[in-house]
Scaffold this motif. Structure first.
Motif, mmCIF file in Angstrom:
data_model
loop_
_atom_site.group_PDB
_atom_site.id
_atom_site.type_symbol
_atom_site.label_atom_id
_atom_site.label_comp_id
_atom_site.label_asym_id
_atom_site.label_seq_id
_atom_site.Cartn_x
_atom_site.Cartn_y
_atom_site.Cartn_z
ATOM 1 N N VAL A 166 8.473 85.991 -21.896
ATOM 2 C CA VAL A 166 8.766 85.053 -21.283
ATOM 3 C C VAL A 166 8.013 83.850 -22.074
ATOM 4 N N THR A 167 8.816 82.667 -22.457
ATOM 5 C CA THR A 167 8.409 81.371 -23.149
ATOM 6 C C THR A 167 8.928 80.387 -22.074
ATOM 7 N N CYS A 168 7.639 79.492 -22.257
ATOM 8 C CA CYS A 168 7.746 78.332 -21.236
ATOM 9 C C CYS A 168 8.034 76.833 -21.914
ATOM 10 N N THR A 169 8.596 76.282 -21.450
ATOM 11 C CA THR A 169 8.900 74.757 -22.122
ATOM 12 C C THR A 169 8.906 73.870 -21.404
ATOM 13 N N LEU A 170 8.706 72.628 -21.641
ATOM 14 C CA LEU A 170 8.534 71.244 -20.968
ATOM 15 C C LEU A 170 9.886 70.386 -21.189
ATOM 16 N N MET A 171 10.398 69.754 -20.323
ATOM 17 C CA MET A 171 11.433 68.484 -20.452
ATOM 18 C C MET A 171 10.814 67.681 -21.230
ATOM 19 N N PRO A 172 11.514 67.563 -22.583
ATOM 20 C CA PRO A 172 11.312 66.274 -23.478
ATOM 21 C C PRO A 172 11.121 64.886 -23.066
ATOM 22 N N HIS A 173 10.575 63.968 -23.709
ATOM 23 C CA HIS A 173 10.567 62.660 -23.501
ATOM 24 C C HIS A 173 9.759 62.314 -21.945
ATOM 25 N N SER A 174 8.556 63.091 -22.051
ATOM 26 C CA SER A 174 7.718 62.805 -20.835
ATOM 27 C C SER A 174 6.382 62.676 -21.638
ATOM 28 N N PRO A 175 5.331 61.961 -21.034
ATOM 29 C CA PRO A 175 4.011 61.843 -21.557
ATOM 30 C C PRO A 175 3.077 62.962 -21.120
ATOM 31 N N PHE A 176 3.718 64.253 -21.001
ATOM 32 C CA PHE A 176 2.986 65.468 -20.847
ATOM 33 C C PHE A 176 3.242 66.533 -21.575
ATOM 34 N N LYS A 177 2.449 67.417 -21.688
ATOM 35 C CA LYS A 177 2.903 68.819 -22.589
ATOM 36 C C LYS A 177 2.087 69.997 -21.927
ATOM 37 N N LEU A 178 2.578 71.345 -22.282
ATOM 38 C CA LEU A 178 2.079 72.404 -21.942
ATOM 39 C C LEU A 178 1.141 72.945 -23.007
ATOM 40 N N VAL A 179 0.034 73.358 -22.621
ATOM 41 C CA VAL A 179 -1.188 74.204 -23.436
ATOM 42 C C VAL A 179 -1.062 75.377 -22.995
ATOM 43 N N SER A 180 -1.048 76.541 -23.717
ATOM 44 C CA SER A 180 -1.095 77.892 -23.415
ATOM 45 C C SER A 180 -2.532 78.192 -23.214
ATOM 46 N N THR A 181 -2.877 78.829 -22.275
ATOM 47 C CA THR A 181 -4.509 79.202 -22.244
ATOM 48 C C THR A 181 -4.588 80.750 -21.977
ATOM 49 N N PHE A 182 -3.785 81.333 -21.659
ATOM 50 C CA PHE A 182 -3.938 83.248 -21.733
ATOM 51 C C PHE A 182 -2.353 83.465 -21.591
ATOM 52 N N LYS A 183 -2.144 84.543 -21.845
ATOM 53 C CA LYS A 183 -0.869 85.282 -21.628
ATOM 54 C C LYS A 183 -0.101 84.917 -20.425
ATOM 55 N N ASN A 184 1.198 84.158 -20.534
ATOM 56 C CA ASN A 184 1.789 83.764 -19.451
ATOM 57 C C ASN A 184 1.143 82.861 -18.606
ATOM 58 N N TYR A 185 0.104 82.073 -19.024
ATOM 59 C CA TYR A 185 -0.622 81.155 -18.203
ATOM 60 C C TYR A 185 -0.768 79.631 -18.930
ATOM 61 N N TYR A 186 -0.218 78.663 -18.346
ATOM 62 C CA TYR A 186 -0.413 77.293 -19.050
ATOM 63 C C TYR A 186 -1.007 76.249 -18.386
#
Length: 812
Positions: free
Chosen positions: A405-425
């Motif tokens: 599984v890969t996890c993405t975030l909706m673009p054009h927002s002042p937030f981002k996803l940071v991977s901390t561990f396998k399947n954890y963000y």
């Protein structure tokens, strides 16, 4: 001949009646008349009991000759009209008509024998011919002869049902044709179209009617030929011969002699696991060559391998459609064998068979799952970049590529996803927030696996941005100008200020207050107040234009945030003048107090000599301070030798004074301004007329000095006027330059207080004041009350120009 006999008999009867009438003409009485009437009725009855016969063919054309009815009835043509010859018919009376000119009976309209008499062998039209003077009734019968005008007619298309197993020489009766004509014209014979299966036989019934029958000559097979059409023709015996035809539809009935058959004995279907319930697997089709119930097929599942307690498939008994009845799981079983029967509904029934092999394929049938925990909401709009908003974990029950599984975030927002561990963000802040631009974000997290086809799921996080008091209240413009008339009622509403704060809740609650300052010797709050919530500005006391022309102050707007933010707006309140001050007289004496103006005047002065001057000022400005002078008429209507200048207030003689003038003259001068309504003041001038020789020496010397001074003043006036014109030109240029510089300069401190000096000017057009945005001046060329009356030099420019001096402050 019959017509002639009737005519002779009628003539003889008429003759007999005439003779009898002559024979008994001499007799009188009742019995003679009875006998004559009896003879007339007998003659009429004998004449009417005869009958004339004619014949005519049906369908004869209009005007066809039928017979000479008048001649045959023994009537003369000339008497037809006078005796009211007429024809009556039982039934339709317009078929035949008599020509009264020639006495011929002719066809008037179409005659249809079948319509008149049907199939009756005899058909006649009965006429009654009636004439008057004397009354006679004749009976005429016209026989309608039949012609062959009707073909044989069948009732409609005939249908015959014959079983395909019917034996040879079987008979099938048919419905015959009918002919509306009679005799030979109605005799019907039949003829059958050529075919290889049937022949025609005619049967004569006891009533001599003829009916046709079909005879089967060849065996039938419904599967080869389900229907046969044969043409049956009927011919009558008329001349010319007429015919009629009918289509005979022969339907061959089925016998159950064929079993159902599938397209192929075996089928193979490939399906993915987890397909939805009731999904169609295959559409089976079995066919039967028979018809009707013998063709109707019912489908059924005989067995499903491997045998299981759960029924995984179902079949539609009518259509043969197989559908999923349970849930296919590749991990449980990857192949099924379905045995299907197809049975028809014949008696006895027949059956067909086939096998369906279902292969189940593995499928990426598990979507990723997203779990959001540890929400830190709401987020302050001044949060630092990198602040953790939420923790996100994803999972997938599939294995291999389907479980990656890969996890993405909706673009054009002042937030981002940071991977901390396998399947954890971690959902962190990527850029600065501004609640006024966007107060809520719908952050969509998408988790997608690597299967083929790829499956994905989304989860949304509603991130609310908490407000921070980072916006001060703002006014629509930095400065407002307010015009208020003086003498306003205390507490009146003069203006409303309004500020808007882009923040929310308590950070957007705005309160208003005055920026306190001193206005002259008094505090600003003694003049105006502002409502803290509505921003309405009130004048606390009546404003006086003569005391305060411009009131400039600031209103502060502050929000309820922590710390509070605020902004100021400047209000310039111009107090408009009203005519509330009457002219004030300036009389000579200590302090210039009120009283009468006394003056000694020599009787030797000439006309036009100025003997005194009335001075007055008005505390108002503009037209309200523009004064005019009027001399009130003397008591008793006596004409005074003095007059007063309209705008100067100078009292001068209108003529030379003489001994007749009273030694003491009392003048009343009315001083009036130009306000609405105008206000006035009255000055009393006491003039004492004295002879030159009687004047005291001191007075003589004073008069001589005054006369010399006046003469010197007259000589100097010309030069003074020239000098004033030159100076005024320079002054106008200087004022224009000064005004331009002052308009471009930043605003200075507000209104002048009551202690500021004023400049008072008077001239030939009276006293007036000029109100400027930032200064108040009242110009007057007149000096202090103790100044010499002859030392006045006018300083007022032409009416309509600003009365300003180059200096900002002018001392009295």
């Amino acid at each position: 001949m019959l017509a002639g006999e009737l005519s002779l008999k009628a003539d003889s009867l008429t003759s007999e009646i005439s003779l009898s009438a002559m024979e008994f003409s001499w007799r009188g009485g009742f019995e003679a008349r009875r006998l004559l009437l009896s003879l007339l009725l007998l003659a009429a009855w004998e004449a009417g009991s005869g009958q004339v016969h004619y014949s005519v063919s049906e369908e004869a054309k209009h005007g066809t000759f039928v017979g000479r009815i008048a001649q045959d009835l023994g009537l003369e043509l000339a008497e037809l009209v006078p005796r009211l010859f007429r024809v009556a018919s039982k039934g339709r009376g317009d078929l035949l008509e008599v020509n009264l000119q020639n006495g011929i009976l002719f066809v008037n309209s179409r005659i249809d024998r079948e319509e008149l008499c049907g199939r009756s062998a005899e058909c006649s039209i009965h006429l009654e011919v009636i004439v008057d003077r004397p009354l006679q009734v004749f009976h005429v019968a016209v026989e309608v002869k039949d012609i062959n005008d009707n073909p044989p007619v069948f009732r409609g298309e005939q249908k015959v049902l014959i079983s395909e197993s019917a034996p040879l020489d079987s008979r099938f009766p048919l419905e015959g044709a009918s002919d509306a004509d009679i005799g030979l014209n109605s005799l019907v014979t039949y003829r059958l179209s050529l075919n290889e299966y049937f022949t025609l036989k005619v049967i004569t019934k006891t009533d001599k009617s003829i009916l046709p029958e079909l005879i089967l000559r060849k065996s039938l097979d419904r599967e080869e030929m389900p229907e046969l059409n044969i043409l049956l023709t009927a011919l009558d015996g008329g001349k010319p011969e007429l015919t009629g035809s009918v289509q005979i539809q022969i339907t061959i009935l089925d016998v159950n002699d064929n079993a159902p058959e599938f397209d192929t004995p075996g089928y193979k279907v490939v399906l993915f696991e987890n397909i939805p319930n009731n999904t169609r697997v295959i559409q089976l089709n079995a066919s039967d060559l028979d018809e009707g119930p013998n063709r109707e097929i019912s489908y059924g599942i005989r067995m499903i391998l491997p045998v299981s307690e759960k029924c995984m498939f179902s079949i539609n008994a009518e259509t043969g459609e197989i559908r999923i009845y349970g849930k296919l799981d590749f991990e449980e079983n990857n192949e099924y064998e379905i045995q299907v029967n197809a049975i028809d509904k014949g008696i006895p029934s027949m059956a067909g068979h086939c096998t369906v092999l279902v292969e189940v394929l593995d499928l990426n049938d598990n979507t990723p799952e997203v779990m959001i925990t540890s929400l830190s909401l709401p987020v302050r709009e001044d949060a630092q970049v990198g602040t953790v908003i939420a923790l996100i974990s994803v999972s997938d029950r599939d294995s291999g590529a389907n479980g990656q599984v890969t996890c993405t975030l909706m673009p054009h927002s002042p937030f981002k996803l940071v991977s901390t561990f396998k399947n954890y963000y971690s959902l962190v802040l990527d850029s600065a927030l501004d609640r006024e631009s966007m107060e809520n974000y719908e952050v969509v997290v998408t988790a997608q696996d690597a299967g083929s086809p790829s499956l994905s799921t989304t989860a949304s996080v509603s991130v609310e941005v908490a407000d921070v008091n980072d916006n001060a209240p703002a006014f629509a413009q930095p400065e407002y100008t307010v015009l208020v008339k003086e003498n306003n009622p205390p507490g009146c509403h003069i203006f409303t200020v309004s500020a808007w704060d882009a923040d929310a809740r308590e950070n957007a609650l705005v309160s208003y207050s005055l920026v306190e300052r001193r206005v002259g010797e008094r505090a600003l709050s003694s003049y105006v107040s502002v409502h803290a919530e509505s921003g309405k500005v009130y004048a606390l006391q009546p404003l006086d234009h003569e005391e305060l022309e411009l009131l400039q102050f600031q209103v502060s707007a502050r929000d309820a945030g922590v710390p509070p933010l605020g902004s100021n707006v400047t209000l310039q309140v111009f107090v408009l003048d009203e005519n509330d001050n009457a002219p004030a007289l300036l009389l000579p004496g200590p302090g210039g107090g009120a009283g009468a103006l006394s003056q000694l005047v020599a009787r030797s002065v000439g006309a036009g000599h100025v003997v005194a001057k009335v001075r007055a000022v008005d505390a108002d400005s503009g037209y309200n301070a523009w004064l005019s002078y009027e001399l009130q008429p003397a008591v008793g209507g006596a004409r005074s030798p003095f007059r007063v200048g309209l705008y100067t207030g100078e009292i001068s003689t209108t003529r030379d004074l003489d001994e007749a003038d009273a030694p003491r003259q009392r003048l009343l001068v009315l001083v009036k301004d130009h306000g609405e309504p105008a206000l006035t003041a009255t000055a009393t001038v006491l003039l004492s007329l004295e002879d030159s020789g009687q004047a005291p020496k001191a007075s003589s010397r004073a008069s001589t000095g005054a006369a010399g001074a006046e003469a010197a003043l007259v000589d100097v006036n010309v030069y003074l006027i020239i000098a004033i014109c030159a100076v005024s030109s320079l002054l106008v240029l200087t004022l224009l330059l000064y005004t331009a510089l002052r308009c471009s300069a930043p605003p200075s401190e507000g209104a002048r207080g009551p202690g500021k000096p004023t400049l008072v000017c008077s001239s030939a057009v009276g006293s007036w004041s000029y109100s400027q945005q930032r200064r108040q001046r009242v110009c007057s060329g007149e000096g202090p009350p103790k100044a010499d009356l002859m030392a006045f030099s006018p300083c007022l420019p032409p009416l309509g120009e600003d009365c300003l001096s180059p200096s900002s402050e002018v001392s009295p």
